[in-house]
Design a protein around this motif. Sequence first.
Motif, mmCIF file in Angstrom:
data_model
loop_
_atom_site.group_PDB
_atom_site.id
_atom_site.type_symbol
_atom_site.label_atom_id
_atom_site.label_comp_id
_atom_site.label_asym_id
_atom_site.label_seq_id
_atom_site.Cartn_x
_atom_site.Cartn_y
_atom_site.Cartn_z
ATOM 1 N N GLU A 284 11.593 -15.153 1.922
ATOM 2 C CA GLU A 284 12.109 -16.403 1.340
ATOM 3 C C GLU A 284 12.016 -17.576 2.306
ATOM 4 O OE1 GLU A 284 15.518 -13.943 2.994
ATOM 5 O OE2 GLU A 284 13.741 -13.630 1.748
ATOM 6 N N ASN A 285 11.840 -17.314 3.605
ATOM 7 C CA ASN A 285 11.676 -18.379 4.603
ATOM 8 C C ASN A 285 10.217 -18.629 4.940
ATOM 9 O OD1 ASN A 285 14.536 -18.713 4.936
ATOM 10 N ND2 ASN A 285 14.549 -16.835 6.151
ATOM 11 N N SER A 286 9.306 -18.068 4.110
ATOM 12 C CA SER A 286 7.856 -18.212 4.303
ATOM 13 C C SER A 286 7.387 -17.610 5.625
ATOM 14 C CB SER A 286 7.442 -19.691 4.215
ATOM 15 O OG SER A 286 7.729 -20.215 2.936
ATOM 16 N N VAL A 287 8.128 -16.613 6.091
ATOM 17 C CA VAL A 287 7.759 -15.895 7.308
ATOM 18 C C VAL A 287 7.206 -14.528 6.908
ATOM 19 C CG1 VAL A 287 8.619 -14.873 9.454
ATOM 20 C CG2 VAL A 287 9.526 -17.074 8.659
ATOM 21 N N THR A 288 6.100 -14.129 7.547
ATOM 22 C CA THR A 288 5.495 -12.847 7.217
ATOM 23 C C THR A 288 6.364 -11.690 7.697
ATOM 24 O OG1 THR A 288 3.242 -13.708 7.291
ATOM 25 C CG2 THR A 288 3.508 -11.339 7.612
ATOM 26 N N GLU A 289 6.620 -10.771 6.792
ATOM 27 C CA GLU A 289 7.304 -9.526 7.134
ATOM 28 C C GLU A 289 6.361 -8.368 6.831
ATOM 29 O OE1 GLU A 289 11.316 -8.612 6.177
ATOM 30 O OE2 GLU A 289 11.821 -10.708 5.728
ATOM 31 N N ARG A 290 6.194 -7.478 7.794
ATOM 32 C CA ARG A 290 5.386 -6.268 7.587
ATOM 33 C C ARG A 290 6.306 -5.075 7.812
ATOM 34 N NH1 ARG A 290 1.988 -2.437 9.929
ATOM 35 N NH2 ARG A 290 0.017 -2.099 8.808
ATOM 36 N N ILE A 291 6.598 -4.369 6.719
ATOM 37 C CA ILE A 291 7.612 -3.318 6.747
ATOM 38 C C ILE A 291 6.982 -1.984 6.382
ATOM 39 C CG2 ILE A 291 9.810 -2.559 5.762
ATOM 40 C CD1 ILE A 291 10.260 -5.523 4.941
ATOM 41 N N LEU A 292 7.268 -0.954 7.170
ATOM 42 C CA LEU A 292 6.893 0.404 6.806
ATOM 43 C C LEU A 292 7.973 0.946 5.877
ATOM 44 C CD1 LEU A 292 5.659 1.847 10.235
ATOM 45 C CD2 LEU A 292 4.308 0.813 8.401
ATOM 46 N N THR A 293 7.579 1.426 4.707
ATOM 47 C CA THR A 293 8.533 1.858 3.700
ATOM 48 C C THR A 293 8.452 3.370 3.481
ATOM 49 O OG1 THR A 293 6.950 1.455 1.913
ATOM 50 C CG2 THR A 293 8.419 -0.357 2.523
ATOM 51 N N LEU B 247 0.854 -1.184 0.000
ATOM 52 C CA LEU B 247 0.000 0.000 0.000
ATOM 53 C C LEU B 247 0.890 1.233 0.000
ATOM 54 C CD1 LEU B 247 -2.547 -1.041 2.807
ATOM 55 C CD2 LEU B 247 -2.643 -1.565 0.364
ATOM 56 N N GLN B 248 0.597 2.180 -0.902
ATOM 57 C CA GLN B 248 1.436 3.366 -1.050
ATOM 58 C C GLN B 248 0.578 4.622 -1.062
ATOM 59 O OE1 GLN B 248 4.879 3.960 -1.332
ATOM 60 N NE2 GLN B 248 4.259 6.109 -1.359
ATOM 61 N N GLU B 249 0.940 5.599 -0.218
ATOM 62 C CA GLU B 249 0.257 6.891 -0.228
ATOM 63 C C GLU B 249 0.750 7.742 -1.392
ATOM 64 O OE1 GLU B 249 0.442 8.943 3.538
ATOM 65 O OE2 GLU B 249 0.722 7.048 4.601
ATOM 66 N N GLY C 215 4.425 4.047 3.065
ATOM 67 C CA GLY C 215 3.958 2.805 2.461
ATOM 68 C C GLY C 215 4.028 1.642 3.435
ATOM 69 N N ILE C 216 3.291 0.572 3.099
ATOM 70 C CA ILE C 216 3.291 -0.654 3.904
ATOM 71 C C ILE C 216 3.511 -1.840 2.970
ATOM 72 C CG2 ILE C 216 1.977 -2.178 5.413
ATOM 73 C CD1 ILE C 216 0.305 0.253 6.232
ATOM 74 N N LEU C 217 4.538 -2.629 3.260
ATOM 75 C CA LEU C 217 4.817 -3.861 2.528
ATOM 76 C C LEU C 217 4.590 -5.039 3.459
ATOM 77 C CD1 LEU C 217 5.900 -5.382 0.031
ATOM 78 C CD2 LEU C 217 8.216 -4.993 0.930
#
Length: 352
Positions: A289-298, A250-252, A282-284
């Motif tokens: 690659e390890n199938s672990v969820t990453e939630r990053i503020l960009t 999601l990107q403003e 933004g939110i990614l």
Amino acid sequence: MQLVKVGLCAFGMSGKVFHAPFLKQHPGFFLTAIVERSKEESKIDYPDATIYRSVEEMLKNADLEVVVVNTPVQTHHEYVKMALEAGKNVIVEKPFTVTVSEAQELVNLAESKNLFLSVYQNRRFDRDYLQVQKILAEGKLGNIKEVEIRFDRFRTEPSAKEHKENPELSGSGSVHDLGSHLVDQATQFFGYPEKLFADVFSMKGENFANDYFEIILYYKDKLRVRLKSSVFTKEDHYAYKIHGSNGSFLQERTDDQENELVAGAIPTYGENWMKPLKEADGILNYFNENSVTERILTSSEPGNYMNYYQQIYEHIVFGYALPSLGNEVVQNMKIIEAALESSDKGKIIDLN
């Protein structure tokens, strides 16, 4: 450095904000001619430019290599054709022309005279657009399934610009104005769609040109891209919503170049003249690659409209690729025309 002489067809908001400041600050350009039909406002900041009272007079008398056609869209076909026939390369404001047939005629004319014709798609140099482009290129979202791109405003009163507000004038309204940006971004990201369906009308009433649209683009592999715009949007949405098989982004809409230029900011050459953001825009959210969820503020990097004119200069001097060349934007105009037809007929339009 080779000096390229440029003429500007109008000194309204577009000329003052999007063109003249960059032409003045770029060392490779000389803004040598400006059309002002009755005033002489350009003399304050551009004293070396000769003022002409008409485009015809400028083309007849000025020594120019490039002409910027930034007049109302209803005049684009006439002035671009006039400039090409005078042997000038042309930069024309989006949405290019009113109709596809007009645009294609001009593309053919430019090619026959070995001149370039570029459409000023400045939003390709917005920070938010560039961030989405970067995220898509990284491939972290997997196969893209659904996309929404919005360009909203809160302008409930009509502007004083008849060429944008009069529904009787072809080319008026939001679909040609803001829609030209959104369609361009969709095709830059995903290519040309197979079909579309659109809803286009005026929220302000039938006496005004369209100010609302929703265009659904149908791509192969079931990708759907939705383009939306409204002038009754007080609270901002995310301008870009990208959903894929592996996550979402999601990107403003945070590029502030236009506002800074309107306020009198002077762009600089050779560096980013806009400051970095203080907060994330933004939110990614994706599986790594390890199938672990990453939630990053960009945070997006600064955009720069100077890069458009740098690319124009490099095309002239070094033969590098031309930005937003005319025959590319003709395809976008086909989408705009099809959207109006779809809304009028209430049916899906096959673009193939």
